[in-house]
Write a protein that holds these residues in place. Structure first.
Motif, PDB file in Angstrom:
ATOM      1  N   GLN A 283      -6.069  20.522  -3.873  1.00 39.34           N
ATOM      2  CA  GLN A 283      -5.071  19.469  -4.148  1.00 39.34           C
ATOM      3  C   GLN A 283      -5.397  18.969  -5.558  1.00 39.34           C
ATOM      4  O   GLN A 283      -6.308  18.159  -5.748  1.00 39.34           O
ATOM      5  CB  GLN A 283      -5.147  18.370  -3.092  1.00 39.34           C
ATOM      6  CG  GLN A 283      -4.840  18.885  -1.689  1.00 39.34           C
ATOM      7  CD  GLN A 283      -4.700  17.770  -0.668  1.00 39.34           C
ATOM      8  OE1 GLN A 283      -3.834  16.921  -0.767  1.00 39.34           O
ATOM      9  NE2 GLN A 283      -5.564  17.788   0.340  1.00 39.34           N
TER      10      GLN A 283
ATOM     11  N   ARG B 296       0.841  -1.202   0.000  1.00 41.28           N
ATOM     12  CA  ARG B 296       0.000   0.000   0.000  1.00 41.28           C
ATOM     13  C   ARG B 296       0.869   1.242   0.000  1.00 41.28           C
ATOM     14  O   ARG B 296       1.855   1.310   0.716  1.00 41.28           O
ATOM     15  CB  ARG B 296      -0.925   0.020   1.225  1.00 41.28           C
ATOM     16  CG  ARG B 296      -1.882   1.221   1.213  1.00 41.28           C
ATOM     17  CD  ARG B 296      -2.229   1.688   2.591  1.00 41.28           C
ATOM     18  NE  ARG B 296      -1.068   2.048   3.365  1.00 41.28           N
ATOM     19  CZ  ARG B 296      -0.398   3.202   3.259  1.00 41.28           C
ATOM     20  NH1 ARG B 296      -0.799   4.130   2.404  1.00 41.28           N
ATOM     21  NH2 ARG B 296       0.679   3.451   3.999  1.00 41.28           N
ATOM     22  N   ARG B 297       0.500   2.182  -0.812  1.00 42.05           N
ATOM     23  CA  ARG B 297       1.265   3.418  -0.906  1.00 42.05           C
ATOM     24  C   ARG B 297       0.291   4.531  -1.209  1.00 42.05           C
ATOM     25  O   ARG B 297      -0.743   4.295  -1.832  1.00 42.05           O
ATOM     26  CB  ARG B 297       2.274   3.271  -2.065  1.00 42.05           C
ATOM     27  CG  ARG B 297       3.432   4.194  -2.124  1.00 42.05           C
ATOM     28  CD  ARG B 297       4.649   3.869  -1.225  1.00 42.05           C
ATOM     29  NE  ARG B 297       4.431   3.990   0.185  1.00 42.05           N
ATOM     30  CZ  ARG B 297       4.573   2.984   1.095  1.00 42.05           C
ATOM     31  NH1 ARG B 297       4.940   1.786   0.742  1.00 42.05           N
ATOM     32  NH2 ARG B 297       4.335   3.205   2.373  1.00 42.05           N
ATOM     33  N   SER B 298       0.560   5.737  -0.790  1.00 40.48           N
ATOM     34  CA  SER B 298      -0.276   6.872  -1.190  1.00 40.48           C
ATOM     35  C   SER B 298       0.051   7.227  -2.625  1.00 40.48           C
ATOM     36  O   SER B 298       1.184   7.621  -2.923  1.00 40.48           O
ATOM     37  CB  SER B 298      -0.019   8.073  -0.280  1.00 40.48           C
ATOM     38  OG  SER B 298      -0.556   7.824   0.999  1.00 40.48           O
TER      39      SER B 298
ATOM     40  N   TRP C 119      -4.766  17.125  -7.968  1.00 38.80           N
ATOM     41  CA  TRP C 119      -4.795  15.806  -8.609  1.00 38.80           C
ATOM     42  C   TRP C 119      -6.088  15.030  -8.276  1.00 38.80           C
ATOM     43  O   TRP C 119      -6.393  14.019  -8.893  1.00 38.80           O
ATOM     44  CB  TRP C 119      -3.570  15.001  -8.149  1.00 38.80           C
ATOM     45  CG  TRP C 119      -3.416  15.018  -6.655  1.00 38.80           C
ATOM     46  CD1 TRP C 119      -2.801  15.971  -5.898  1.00 38.80           C
ATOM     47  CD2 TRP C 119      -3.938  14.072  -5.737  1.00 38.80           C
ATOM     48  NE1 TRP C 119      -2.900  15.667  -4.569  1.00 38.80           N
ATOM     49  CE2 TRP C 119      -3.597  14.504  -4.444  1.00 38.80           C
ATOM     50  CE3 TRP C 119      -4.670  12.882  -5.886  1.00 38.80           C
ATOM     51  CZ2 TRP C 119      -3.961  13.802  -3.305  1.00 38.80           C
ATOM     52  CZ3 TRP C 119      -5.025  12.184  -4.754  1.00 38.80           C
ATOM     53  CH2 TRP C 119      -4.667  12.655  -3.482  1.00 38.80           C
TER      54      TRP C 119
ATOM     55  N   ARG D 143      10.214   5.348   7.444  1.00 34.76           N
ATOM     56  CA  ARG D 143       9.398   4.999   8.608  1.00 34.76           C
ATOM     57  C   ARG D 143      10.249   5.089   9.862  1.00 34.76           C
ATOM     58  O   ARG D 143      11.455   4.756   9.817  1.00 34.76           O
ATOM     59  CB  ARG D 143       8.945   3.539   8.465  1.00 34.76           C
ATOM     60  CG  ARG D 143       7.497   3.259   8.099  1.00 34.76           C
ATOM     61  CD  ARG D 143       6.891   4.276   7.244  1.00 34.76           C
ATOM     62  NE  ARG D 143       5.450   4.104   7.152  1.00 34.76           N
ATOM     63  CZ  ARG D 143       4.694   4.681   6.221  1.00 34.76           C
ATOM     64  NH1 ARG D 143       5.216   5.463   5.322  1.00 34.76           N
ATOM     65  NH2 ARG D 143       3.391   4.500   6.218  1.00 34.76           N
TER      66      ARG D 143
ATOM     67  N   PRO E  12       8.024   6.198   1.708  1.00 32.38           N
ATOM     68  CA  PRO E  12       8.705   7.222   2.506  1.00 32.38           C
ATOM     69  C   PRO E  12       9.292   6.595   3.770  1.00 32.38           C
ATOM     70  O   PRO E  12       8.865   5.514   4.177  1.00 32.38           O
ATOM     71  CB  PRO E  12       7.598   8.224   2.843  1.00 32.38           C
ATOM     72  CG  PRO E  12       6.320   7.494   2.662  1.00 32.38           C
ATOM     73  CD  PRO E  12       6.566   6.353   1.732  1.00 32.38           C
TER      74      PRO E  12
ATOM     75  N   ARG F  42      -1.007   9.483  -6.021  1.00 32.89           N
ATOM     76  CA  ARG F  42      -1.718  10.708  -6.384  1.00 32.89           C
ATOM     77  C   ARG F  42      -1.703  10.940  -7.891  1.00 32.89           C
ATOM     78  O   ARG F  42      -1.983  12.040  -8.353  1.00 32.89           O
ATOM     79  CB  ARG F  42      -1.079  11.907  -5.666  1.00 32.89           C
ATOM     80  CG  ARG F  42      -1.074  11.768  -4.134  1.00 32.89           C
ATOM     81  CD  ARG F  42      -0.277  12.862  -3.443  1.00 32.89           C
ATOM     82  NE  ARG F  42      -0.262  12.733  -1.992  1.00 32.89           N
ATOM     83  CZ  ARG F  42       0.595  12.000  -1.279  1.00 32.89           C
ATOM     84  NH1 ARG F  42       1.532  11.293  -1.898  1.00 32.89           N
ATOM     85  NH2 ARG F  42       0.516  11.941   0.040  1.00 32.89           N
TER      86      ARG F  42
ATOM     87  N   CYS G 173      -5.255   7.624  -2.023  1.00 32.86           N
ATOM     88  CA  CYS G 173      -4.582   8.408  -0.992  1.00 32.86           C
ATOM     89  C   CYS G 173      -5.626   8.909   0.001  1.00 32.86           C
ATOM     90  O   CYS G 173      -6.670   9.423  -0.383  1.00 32.86           O
ATOM     91  CB  CYS G 173      -3.852   9.580  -1.634  1.00 32.86           C
ATOM     92  SG  CYS G 173      -2.920  10.557  -0.439  1.00 32.86           S
ATOM     93  N   TRP G 174      -5.318   8.739   1.247  1.00 31.10           N
ATOM     94  CA  TRP G 174      -6.174   9.186   2.339  1.00 31.10           C
ATOM     95  C   TRP G 174      -6.072  10.703   2.398  1.00 31.10           C
ATOM     96  O   TRP G 174      -4.985  11.238   2.629  1.00 31.10           O
ATOM     97  CB  TRP G 174      -5.639   8.558   3.613  1.00 31.10           C
ATOM     98  CG  TRP G 174      -6.400   8.754   4.874  1.00 31.10           C
ATOM     99  CD1 TRP G 174      -6.996   9.876   5.336  1.00 31.10           C
ATOM    100  CD2 TRP G 174      -6.607   7.751   5.881  1.00 31.10           C
ATOM    101  NE1 TRP G 174      -7.566   9.652   6.563  1.00 31.10           N
ATOM    102  CE2 TRP G 174      -7.340   8.353   6.916  1.00 31.10           C
ATOM    103  CE3 TRP G 174      -6.230   6.400   6.000  1.00 31.10           C
ATOM    104  CZ2 TRP G 174      -7.708   7.664   8.064  1.00 31.10           C
ATOM    105  CZ3 TRP G 174      -6.594   5.723   7.139  1.00 31.10           C
ATOM    106  CH2 TRP G 174      -7.341   6.340   8.154  1.00 31.10           C
ATOM    107  N   ILE G 175      -7.159  11.409   2.174  1.00 31.25           N
ATOM    108  CA  ILE G 175      -7.133  12.873   2.226  1.00 31.25           C
ATOM    109  C   ILE G 175      -7.871  13.346   3.474  1.00 31.25           C
ATOM    110  O   ILE G 175      -9.073  13.067   3.642  1.00 31.25           O
ATOM    111  CB  ILE G 175      -7.847  13.487   0.997  1.00 31.25           C
ATOM    112  CG1 ILE G 175      -7.201  13.033  -0.295  1.00 31.25           C
ATOM    113  CG2 ILE G 175      -7.852  15.014   1.082  1.00 31.25           C
ATOM    114  CD1 ILE G 175      -5.885  13.629  -0.561  1.00 31.25           C
ATOM    115  N   GLY G 176      -7.103  14.037   4.314  1.00 26.10           N
ATOM    116  CA  GLY G 176      -7.712  14.587   5.521  1.00 26.10           C
ATOM    117  C   GLY G 176      -7.782  16.103   5.501  1.00 26.10           C
ATOM    118  O   GLY G 176      -8.541  16.701   6.270  1.00 26.10           O
ATOM    119  N   ALA G 177      -7.001  16.718   4.610  1.00 25.41           N
ATOM    120  CA  ALA G 177      -6.963  18.182   4.567  1.00 25.41           C
ATOM    121  C   ALA G 177      -8.067  18.697   3.654  1.00 25.41           C
ATOM    122  O   ALA G 177      -7.886  18.780   2.434  1.00 25.41           O
ATOM    123  CB  ALA G 177      -5.596  18.648   4.078  1.00 25.41           C
TER     124      ALA G 177
END
Ligand SMILES: Cc1cc2nc3c(=O)[nH]c(=O)nc-3n(C[C@H](O)[C@H](O)[C@H](O)COP(=O)(O)O)c2cc1C
Length: 169
Positions: free
Chosen positions: A66, A10-12, A68, A161, A159, A14, A121-125
């Motif tokens: 954002q 799993r990777r973010s 994308w 860890r 990225p 975009r 991708c988990w978007i929280g913003a």
């Protein structure tokens, strides 16, 4: 695919291919979502799948431009049902459990997606008000996560860890 492999892969992502995601596949991802654990098995959630370009663009605007997001073939909006959360557990249900429950559902979606070659991708913003407005959500549904999904144009390298030794208390 083993769960451990999906967790590692799993990777973010975009950057997506324009290829659409089939409805059956999206339904399987939502099936994974509703199998997540929830406090008291209350399941205080709702999910929306957005494929319409104009709504995706509104979501992108709400998510601080954002740029994308609207290029993803589908965006799953993960919402907490605050009435359901409050009915079961009052303030703790609203302020904690429904957030944890929907987070578990979100991670299930991301992991199930990997098995199908899909990434997101988990978007929280984002502005909750902005998302609620463009989705015309009733006040009891709190949007907590935007999840743009699609077939990846490229998968970034992981990225860094923090190591377990560092975070072990
Ligand atoms: C709660 C939460 C909010 C996030 N919000 C955003 C966001 O608004 N925009 C974005 O591009 N990535 C967002 N991310 C993705 C993180 O940047 C990403 O998970 C992190 O950099 C680690 O990369 P990885 O997912 O590939 O392991 C969010 C992730 C989480 C869990």
């Amino acid at each position: 695919m083993q769960a451990s492999e999906a967790i590692k892969k799993r990777r973010s992502v975009r950057d997506f291919k324009p290829e659409a995601v089939e409805d059956d596949t999206l339904m399987e991802l939502l099936e994974a979502a509703v199998n997540a654990p929830t406090a008291g098995n209350v399941q205080p959630w709702k999910f929306a799948v957005v494929k319409e370009d104009n709504i995706k663009q509104e979501l992108e605007k709400a998510a601080l431009y954002q740029s994308w997001i609207s290029r993803a073939p589908a965006v799953i909006v993960v919402m907490a049902d605050l009435n359901r959360a409050a009915a079961a557990y009052g303030r703790r249900g609203v302020e904690l459990y429904c957030i944890q429950d929907t987070a578990a559902a979100t991670q299930n979606i991301l992991l199930a997606a990997v098995e199908k070659g899909l990434y997101g991708c988990w978007i929280g913003a984002f502005s909750e008000k902005g998302v609620s407005k463009c989705m015309d959500l009733p006040s009891e549904l709190r949007p907590l996560v935007l999840l743009p999904l699609g077939y990846p144009a490229a998968i970034p390298s992981p990225p860094p860890r923090r190591q377990v030794e560092e975070v072990l208390f």
